[in-house]
Every structure is written in structure tokens, then in C-alpha cells.
Design an enzyme around this catalytic site. Sequence first.
Site, mmCIF file in Angstrom:
data_model
loop_
_atom_site.group_PDB
_atom_site.id
_atom_site.type_symbol
_atom_site.label_atom_id
_atom_site.label_comp_id
_atom_site.label_asym_id
_atom_site.label_seq_id
_atom_site.Cartn_x
_atom_site.Cartn_y
_atom_site.Cartn_z
ATOM 1 N N CYS A 17 2.273 -8.620 1.772
ATOM 2 C CA CYS A 17 1.166 -9.522 1.454
ATOM 3 C C CYS A 17 1.620 -10.975 1.388
ATOM 4 O O CYS A 17 0.795 -11.881 1.491
ATOM 5 C CB CYS A 17 0.464 -9.100 0.169
ATOM 6 S SG CYS A 17 1.551 -8.851 -1.228
ATOM 7 N N ASN B 102 -2.338 -5.215 -4.069
ATOM 8 C CA ASN B 102 -1.358 -4.453 -3.298
ATOM 9 C C ASN B 102 -0.290 -3.866 -4.232
ATOM 10 O O ASN B 102 0.467 -4.609 -4.855
ATOM 11 C CB ASN B 102 -0.712 -5.390 -2.266
ATOM 12 C CG ASN B 102 0.425 -4.760 -1.509
ATOM 13 O OD1 ASN B 102 0.655 -3.560 -1.563
ATOM 14 N ND2 ASN B 102 1.152 -5.589 -0.778
#
Length: 160
Positions: A126, A118
Site C-alpha cells: 500500500c 490493509n
Amino acid sequence: MIGSSVQPHFQAVIAAPGFCLGVCCDEDEVQRIVFLPAGPALAARNALAAETARQLAAYLADAAFSFGLPLRPSGTPFQRRVWEQIAAIPTHQTRAYGDIARTLHNAPRAVGQACGANPFPVVVPCHRVLASGGGLGGFARQNGGFLLDVKRWLLAHEGC
């Protein structure tokens, strides 16, 4: 992701409790946000960096803050699907890697790898994805140390 040299590579660095957030962007899109060890902030070098810093600071002050930043499209189609699922997790809630994997008809390990890739942590949260049974799991491709401390802080900040 941990950056090694702060000043020359970031358009802004935002100080947070126990860590910093480095912002890489041009005038139009945020390219990535990087977790850095605690250190000095760096004033924004362009307008989008200033807005990104403002929004990150707003989140650090209030976990319910909603981001509205132009994020550079990146990642594989699968990673983007995982990131969409992560972005849909409400503040103050978490999901297990396995839950997201079942939704996407894939394996928890693949979801974990996508989480680790990410490029926009905090904005695409996340840190809200946990191991089965509520364990922390990994964070930003790390299984211990500094980044798990950041994950713990983010979860506590959000009351998870």
C-alpha cells in the site's frame, strides 16, 4: 497500524531501518503485519513466523523480492479488490489513489480507506499508492509522523 506492546502480541518482530514489523500468525496463515516503532527484534515463535520473518528480511535487503506467504483472507469484498490492485503494482512503480479508484469505479477516498485497512503492509504494498500529483497521501490511516516516515523509507528503498 502501530502496536503498543510488542512482545506478548506478536509471533515475530523484524527490525528494519527506523521501524519494526510485527507479525501475527498461527501455524497456517499470517493474520496481520503491523508497523512498530524502532525497537528490539523478537525471534519467531513458530514455523510460519520464521518464514514470514525470513521473507520480510529478504525484502528489506532487496526490494525486488517476491513474497509467497499464506495470508488469512480478510476485509470486505471492496477492500479485497483494492488490495488485489495494490498487489499488482510492480516494484519501483507507484499508482495514485484516483487511478485505482477509476479502475474500480469508486472514489479515491474509499480506496484510501481500504489502503489504510490493509492487514498485510509491505506484502500488499500500500506504500506504492500516492496522492494525485505524487504527494505521499496518508499511510496506514495516518497523515503524518512516524508512519509517513516509514512510507518515505519504503518508497526510497524501492527507488520510487
